[in-house]
Scaffold this motif. Structure first.
Motif: not given
Lengths: 357, 443
Positions: A45-47, A351-357
């Motif tokens: 996620k961080s990348a 860590d808490k951010m949304d990822y994966g559109h």
């Protein structure tokens, strides 16, 4: 104007390596150190949240290089044909690894893309270092055979390697023992940078361990650096002349050494962001030192028949460069504004951010 | 040398074809997303907001694919077309670098903001970021077409003794008479693609009887945008482009229209026919007399030069491919107008949502706007051959001198394999997103 554009493009490339550099680095760390699913997820996620806005810098640098130094663009891109196409494929593999990993929940799916992301990051870091090694070593411009030119003076073609693996033959390949050393320096540097990024942006359980890893990698880097400076002299005997003639250029190697020395104190550094700045210095210092040692040459020639490529004999004419300078400055100001807006939005841990559109 | 150029052209054609699948959707879709978001601000109906966010997901997948297939395009100028880059880089590099700096950054920065920042920014700023994404994607089209327009109809240059093209007048790059018609034609065509995609997803939801409310909204919006954009693609922008080709590339025009021999009293328009290159005539021809002269020059009897008027080396090198591309594009464009008009009629009579044959038809229509867009692009590019810079620089003089055909073939095969994998992953991902539908957004 040539100097202005040289500085602009070098800056944009530098920004690209600092920004996308941590993506490569997180990939390397991910490949070797992330064992728990939680860590793998947060590291990708961080990348993954950042890679596409980082890659834009590469596209921008490419476009500006094309416009400002068309002869250089043409000769280098066709000369390093195979490695560049391989770099393209690696960029694609890394991107799909990052984008697709979180789309499905099967373990096998994730494992495939983890490997894709890790291995292509590692190879990209290696290849970018090898590319830098090729540029400082120089190439056989004009494809000179027995004193006569096979192509026009500024064209060449490098195979991936020559059977001797030596940078000192008449026809060096892209990969030889010298460029591999520079490639390894790049891998280690970006791994340190990526580890710093992970520490900065995540609450991963391996963060504490990573500080130790950085310390060890820094020792390796120091040894490699000293070794490379020594062999650099053998490969390109003119490499220190610029620093002797213009001592103020020594500021660039100083940046590198500040980063190198600073990172030995990684375990005592209180703020993670300071460590990240140190590895940033490492990258910027490394690139600018190499460029400064060559200036105004941008691609040395290993034969005596053809002149090296310089910013002067490859540049576009004055009029185009001055016009582009105006829109270039406006564009860069806009880009910096976007970057600040993004920084505010995507600041903090991922860590808490949304990822994966 | 011959097969070297062949592989280089094949590789470029292949990579750009695959690349162009993605931006044509994102350019059109960004406009429709702004519309949905704007409607939401006006009527406060959550459905519209969900629609905007749902299509931004589809947009984001396409954008990623566009980025990763776009970087090879930029590289290939240098790797495969080094001579072309060296000779013209100081001119087309201007527009290409501007694309990176002004549109690509804009699009990618604000796409991230649109996706992550709704709660943080409030609705009005969220609309603004959507609008900036739209602006970025259309600006991208503008700069790319400015680059292409210069290759089709070079302006503002000077050629030095060493053959290098030098920029003499920067503003002429953007006041190129080729640019605006080509840009508008291209952008409306991309709205056609996005409308058909939106309508098709709508039809899918209605037929599947899930997410029906969204289905109706998508279908209605898709049909209205679809009709307006398909009409605009044909007239005035298509007409305007054809006139430009007739004016600046008459040999290409003759080949596109399939005119082998010049007619004394006005040219006919060919509806159907197959070019026969051996006997230099059209087989199985159905044509209407004098229409082409009227469409091109508003004069029924104006002469239009046929291919017999040009020297062999001035004619495009693949006339059948050019002719078919053009006729497929025009034919599909005409069919699109008909279908969308019919759908709108059913919508007006309030029967569209229940008339299943038409819904099924719209559902499966999706590949065709893509085909129309690609054949349109081929028409422009094949028409320009055998030149890279029309009339000035031959394609055969633009390839990299040091790269052998074996290397190009190797990388071409690599791209084919890699892009097949990418295409498969793309379909899986988009399919998954559509299957989940907009409703899941709310968690």
């Amino acid at each position: 104007m040539e100097i202005f554009w040289y500085i602009i493009i070098a800056t944009v490339l530098g920004i690209f390596f600092v920004l996308d550099g941590y993506d490569f680095g997180t990939g390397i760390i991910h490949l070797f150190f992330a064992k728990k699913e939680k860590d793998k997820e947060v590291i990708t996620k961080s990348a993954g949240l950042f890679w596409d806005s980082n890659e834009v810098w590469l596209v921008a640098a490419g476009g500006m290089l094309f416009m400002a130094f068309p002869t250089f663009y043409a000769s280098v891109f066709s000369g390093f044909y195979l490695p560049l196409i391989i770099v393209l494929w690696l960029i694609i593999f890394r991107a799909i690894g990052l984008e697709f990993r979180s789309q499905f929940k099967f373990q096998m799916w994730k494992d495939i893309w983890d490997v894709s992301f890790g291995v292509s990051s590692l190879l990209l870091a290696l290849f970018f270092g090898i590319a830098l090694g090729n540029i400082v070593r120089g190439v056989n411009l004009g494809g000179v055979e027995n004193g006569t030119s096979v192509y026009e003076g500024h064209y060449f073609f490098l195979p991936l390697w020559d059977s001797s693996f030596s940078p000192l033959t008449e026809h060096p390949g892209v990969i030889d023992w010298f460029t591999i050393i520079i490639g390894l320096i790049s891998v280690v540097t970006l791994a340190i940078h990526g580890a710093n990024w992970i520490i900065l942006k995540t609450n991963s359980s391996i963060n504490l361990k990573l500080k130790g890893v950085i310390f060890k990698l820094n020792i390796v880097l120091t040894i490699l650096t000293i070794f490379s400076v020594a062999v650099w002299q053998i490969v390109n005997p003119d490499s220190l002349n610029n620093f002797v003639d213009k001592p103020y250029l020594l500021v660039f190697p100083m940046l590198y050494f500040t980063g190198l020395v600073g990172l030995f104190f990684i375990k005592k550094i209180k703020k993670d962001v300071h460590a990240f700045w140190l590895s940033t210095l490492l990258i910027l210092g490394g690139i600018t030192s190499s460029l400064a040692s060559l200036f105004p040459v941008i691609l040395p020639s290993v034969n005596d028949v053809h002149e090296p490529l310089t910013i002067y004999n490859t540049a576009a004419p004055e009029y185009g460069l001055s016009i582009a300078f105006i829109w270039g400055i406006i564009g860069i100001i806009l880009v910096v504004i976007y970057a600040i807006i993004q920084k505010i939005l995507k600041g903090g841990k991922v860590d808490k951010m949304d990822y994966g559109h | 040398m011959e097969d070297m150029i062949f592989y280089d052209r094949l590789q470029f054609a292949f990579t750009i074809t695959f690349h162009y699948i993605f931006p044509q959707l994102t350019m059109g879709l960004s406009l429709m997303i702004v519309y949905f978001k704007w409607k939401y601000l006006r009527n406060n109906d959550e459905k519209y907001n969900d629609a905007a966010k749902f299509f931004m997901k589809i947009f984001a997948i396409n954008f990623t694919m566009g980025v990763i297939t776009g970087i090879p395009m930029e590289f290939q100028f240098g790797t495969n077309w080094a001579k072309f880059s060296e000779l013209t880089g100081s001119i087309i590099g201007q527009t290409l670098a501007m694309e990176g700096l002004f549109s690509f950054f804009l699009e990618s920065s604000f796409l991230a903001l649109f996706i992550f920042g709704e709660k943080l920014m409030g609705q009005k700023l969220h609309l603004l970021t959507g609008f900036l994404v739209f602006l970025g994607s259309w600006a991208s089209g503008w700069f790319i077409l400015a680059t292409n327009a210069w290759m089709q109809h070079p302006v503002g240059y000077e050629i030095l003794d060493n053959g290098k093209f030098v920029l003499e007048n920067f503003s002429s790059l953007f006041s190129n008479p080729w640019l605006l018609p080509a840009f508008l034609h291209n952008q409306f065509a991309s709205v056609v693609t996005s409308s058909f995609v939106v309508a098709s997803i709508g039809a899918f939801y209605i037929l599947r009887k899930k997410q029906i409310e969204y289905g109706k909204l998508f279908l209605k919006t898709g049909v209205i945008f679809g009709l307006v954009s398909s009409v605009l693609v044909a007239f005035p922008t298509g007409d305007w482009n054809a006139k430009n080709v007739a004016k600046y590339q008459p040999a290409a025009f003759a080949a596109m229209e399939g005119i082998f021999e010049t007619e004394e009293a006005g040219a006919e328009i060919v509806l159907i026919g197959q070019p026969n290159m051996v006997e230099k005539k059209l087989d199985n021809k159905i044509a209407v007399p004098n229409i082409l002269s009227f469409l091109t020059h508003q004069d029924w009897n104006k002469q239009i030069p046929g291919m017999d008027q040009f020297k062999e080396e001035e004619l495009p090198d693949n006339i059948p491919a050019l002719y078919y591309s053009y006729h497929i594009m025009v034919g599909l464009g005409t069919i699109f107008i008909g279908i969308m008009a019919l759908a709108l009629f059913f919508l007006w009579r309030k029967k569209l949502y229940t008339f299943k044959p038409l819904l099924w038809f719209i559902l499966f229509l999706v590949p065709f706007p893509y085909i129309a867009n690609l054949t349109g692009w081929y028409t422009a590019e094949l028409g320009r051959q055998p030149y890279l810079v029309y009339g000035l620089l031959k394609t055969s003089d633009g390839v990299s001198p040091t790269v052998s055909s074996g290397n190009t073939l190797f990388t071409l095969l690599g791209f084919v394999a890699l892009y097949m994998l990418l295409g498969l992953l793309f379909l899986v991902l988009v399919g998954k997103t559509i299957n989940e539908g907009p409703k899941l957004q709310k968690h």
